[in-house]
Write an enzyme that holds these catalytic residues in place. Structure first.
Site, PDB file in Angstrom:
ATOM      1  N   ASN A 160      28.037 -17.042  14.938  1.00 45.25           N
ATOM      2  CA  ASN A 160      27.659 -18.136  14.044  1.00 45.25           C
ATOM      3  C   ASN A 160      28.231 -17.816  12.667  1.00 45.25           C
ATOM      4  O   ASN A 160      27.705 -16.959  11.961  1.00 45.25           O
ATOM      5  CB  ASN A 160      26.130 -18.257  14.000  1.00 45.25           C
ATOM      6  CG  ASN A 160      25.660 -19.294  12.994  1.00 45.25           C
ATOM      7  OD1 ASN A 160      26.462 -20.062  12.469  1.00 45.25           O
ATOM      8  ND2 ASN A 160      24.362 -19.311  12.727  1.00 45.25           N
ATOM      9  N   LYS A 197      28.238 -19.589  10.093  1.00 53.25           N
ATOM     10  CA  LYS A 197      27.483 -20.224   8.998  1.00 53.25           C
ATOM     11  C   LYS A 197      28.470 -20.894   8.028  1.00 53.25           C
ATOM     12  O   LYS A 197      29.494 -21.400   8.476  1.00 53.25           O
ATOM     13  CB  LYS A 197      26.558 -19.207   8.323  1.00 53.25           C
ATOM     14  CG  LYS A 197      25.661 -18.505   9.359  1.00 53.25           C
ATOM     15  CD  LYS A 197      24.540 -17.685   8.758  1.00 53.25           C
ATOM     16  CE  LYS A 197      23.724 -17.049   9.888  1.00 53.25           C
ATOM     17  NZ  LYS A 197      22.575 -16.284   9.381  1.00 53.25           N
ATOM     18  N   HIS A 234      18.368 -23.791  13.969  1.00 58.34           N
ATOM     19  CA  HIS A 234      18.503 -22.467  13.339  1.00 58.34           C
ATOM     20  C   HIS A 234      17.444 -22.327  12.241  1.00 58.34           C
ATOM     21  O   HIS A 234      17.105 -23.304  11.565  1.00 58.34           O
ATOM     22  CB  HIS A 234      19.911 -22.310  12.749  1.00 58.34           C
ATOM     23  CG  HIS A 234      20.201 -20.898  12.338  1.00 58.34           C
ATOM     24  ND1 HIS A 234      19.734 -20.379  11.152  1.00 58.34           N
ATOM     25  CD2 HIS A 234      20.852 -19.896  12.960  1.00 58.34           C
ATOM     26  CE1 HIS A 234      20.109 -19.110  11.059  1.00 58.34           C
ATOM     27  NE2 HIS A 234      20.786 -18.792  12.147  1.00 58.34           N
ATOM     28  N   GLU A 249      17.574 -21.249   9.347  1.00 61.75           N
ATOM     29  CA  GLU A 249      18.013 -21.692   8.020  1.00 61.75           C
ATOM     30  C   GLU A 249      17.868 -23.209   7.891  1.00 61.75           C
ATOM     31  O   GLU A 249      17.529 -23.723   6.826  1.00 61.75           O
ATOM     32  CB  GLU A 249      19.462 -21.228   7.764  1.00 61.75           C
ATOM     33  CG  GLU A 249      19.492 -19.728   7.500  1.00 61.75           C
ATOM     34  CD  GLU A 249      20.759 -19.010   7.914  1.00 61.75           C
ATOM     35  OE1 GLU A 249      21.790 -19.660   8.168  1.00 61.75           O
ATOM     36  OE2 GLU A 249      20.713 -17.767   8.013  1.00 61.75           O
ATOM     37  N   GLU A 288      15.525 -15.490  17.156  1.00 61.64           N
ATOM     38  CA  GLU A 288      15.993 -14.888  15.909  1.00 61.64           C
ATOM     39  C   GLU A 288      14.807 -14.718  14.967  1.00 61.64           C
ATOM     40  O   GLU A 288      14.409 -15.679  14.288  1.00 61.64           O
ATOM     41  CB  GLU A 288      17.038 -15.792  15.232  1.00 61.64           C
ATOM     42  CG  GLU A 288      18.284 -16.007  16.057  1.00 61.64           C
ATOM     43  CD  GLU A 288      19.473 -16.372  15.183  1.00 61.64           C
ATOM     44  OE1 GLU A 288      20.503 -15.707  15.311  1.00 61.64           O
ATOM     45  OE2 GLU A 288      19.359 -17.290  14.355  1.00 61.64           O
ATOM     46  N   GLY A 314      20.283 -11.445   8.383  1.00 60.86           N
ATOM     47  CA  GLY A 314      21.013 -11.133   7.163  1.00 60.86           C
ATOM     48  C   GLY A 314      20.383 -10.036   6.334  1.00 60.86           C
ATOM     49  O   GLY A 314      20.776  -9.824   5.188  1.00 60.86           O
ATOM     50  N   SER A 355      20.858  -9.467  12.490  1.00 60.18           N
ATOM     51  CA  SER A 355      21.503  -8.192  12.147  1.00 60.18           C
ATOM     52  C   SER A 355      22.067  -7.464  13.368  1.00 60.18           C
ATOM     53  O   SER A 355      22.013  -6.231  13.441  1.00 60.18           O
ATOM     54  CB  SER A 355      20.554  -7.298  11.359  1.00 60.18           C
ATOM     55  OG  SER A 355      20.208  -7.911  10.119  1.00 60.18           O
TER      56      SER A 355
HETATM   57  P1  13P Z   1      22.964 -11.992  10.867  1.00 56.04           P
HETATM   58  O1  13P Z   1      23.635 -11.447  12.115  1.00 56.04           O
HETATM   59  O2  13P Z   1      23.888 -12.061   9.692  1.00 56.04           O
HETATM   60  O3  13P Z   1      21.676 -11.311  10.608  1.00 56.04           O
HETATM   61  O4  13P Z   1      22.608 -13.546  11.192  1.00 56.04           O
HETATM   62  C1  13P Z   1      21.924 -13.841  12.350  1.00 56.04           C
HETATM   63  C2  13P Z   1      21.933 -15.309  12.536  1.00 56.04           C
HETATM   64  O5  13P Z   1      21.248 -16.035  11.825  1.00 56.04           O
HETATM   65  C3  13P Z   1      22.796 -15.866  13.581  1.00 56.04           C
HETATM   66  O6  13P Z   1      22.536 -17.214  13.808  1.00 56.04           O
END
Ligand code: 13P
Length: 278
Positions: free
Chosen positions: A29, A31, A119, A121, A191, A197, A237
């Protein structure tokens, strides 16, 4: 030996979900990262880093921003690269007066295979509810693509002992009303918000515990056939160093990778987690 690729030609061990009949799915992903020039470079480097054999036991998808999809699709098709194209979101309607939005119908036209919906976010920053995520998952399915439905608790919810209930509620709401036959074709990504992150990964045992919980909730609602076919990814992560231990867990069928998917060298090592297993 972790961190070093084992010799070429060695048959990868069947670990974790490998013995379940479910093909692992490793998804990147991106982003809101990489413009379309950077996207082309990244996908070319990734294709170079992976051998044809690397796709034999593992499905791979990349989820670039909307503005990159056409460029990445062109590279994947021109070079016959067996990486599936994915998107990060979509609208529920097929077309209409929704300024700034992109429909599932448009994504299907670009040969997109997987679409991330719900997601954390989007849930946290854009106020997406389970009902909206459900409608998005239905739009994705209506156009012959596979939703990757994200669930996961916040740190406060975990500390309050609510993690299992929160995830069960998100799963029930996001997949509400879908047939068992459809649920078995989906991907759910667990997640935990506190691991995204932050560099803080759930331990393999904690990740396994919640992925097993997702599967047992799915079994209760849609039956054991659907639950055992459902692919469940862990995200938060994920890195080359922790991917082998996570992927060894019996209910973890893949990874949804954010930061570490932006560099081809790291992402290709995660795809090849079997070669780096202890
Ligand atoms: P990270 O791997 O940067 O922690 O992000 C995970 C994520 O949100 C994947 O959709």
């Amino acid at each position: 030996m972790r961190g070093r690729r084992k010799s070429a030609g060695r048959e990868p061990a069947a670990t974790g979900s490998g013995s379940s009949g479910r093909t692992p799915l490793i998804s990147g992903n991106w982003k809101m990262n990489h413009n379309h020039f950077e996207a082309i470079q990244t996908i070319q480097k990734l294709a170079y880093a992976l051998n044809r054999d690397d796709y034999r036991h593992t499905d791979v998808s990349v989820h670039p921003p909307f503005t990159d999809l056409r460029s990445v699709q062109t590279v994947l098709q021109a070079d016959d690269i067996p990486i599936a194209l994915g998107a990060q979101d979509c609208h529920t309607a097929d077309s209409g007066a929704f300024t700034g939005e992109v429909s599932a119908a448009m994504l299907a036209k670009l040969d997109v295979t997987y679409v991330i919906v719900g997601h954390s976010e989007r849930r946290a920053l854009f106020g997406e509810s389970d009902e909206l995520v459900n409608a998005k998952a239905r739009a994705v399915l209506r156009h012959g693509m596979v939703p990757i439905v994200c669930v996961g608790e916040t740190v406060d919810q975990r500390r309050a002992g609510q993690a299992h209930d929160v995830v069960a509620g998100q799963l029930a709401g996001s997949l509400d009303g879908l047939d068992a036959a459809v649920v078995g074709t989906l991907v759910v990504a667990y997640e935990p918000v506190w691991a995204i992150g932050t560099g803080e990964t759930a331990t393999p045992a904690d990740a396994q515990d919640m992925c097993a919980h997702v599967r047992s909730q799915a079994a209760d609602r849609w039956g054991s056939d659907a639950a055992s076919a459902l692919r469940i990814q862990y995200g938060g992560s994920v890195k080359p160093s922790n991917a082998p231990d996570l992927m060894e867990q019996p209910d973890i069928d893949g990874a949804l990778v954010g930061g570490a998917s932006l560099a081809a060298a790291d992402f290709s090592r995660i795809v090849n987690y079997r070669l780096y297993a202890a």
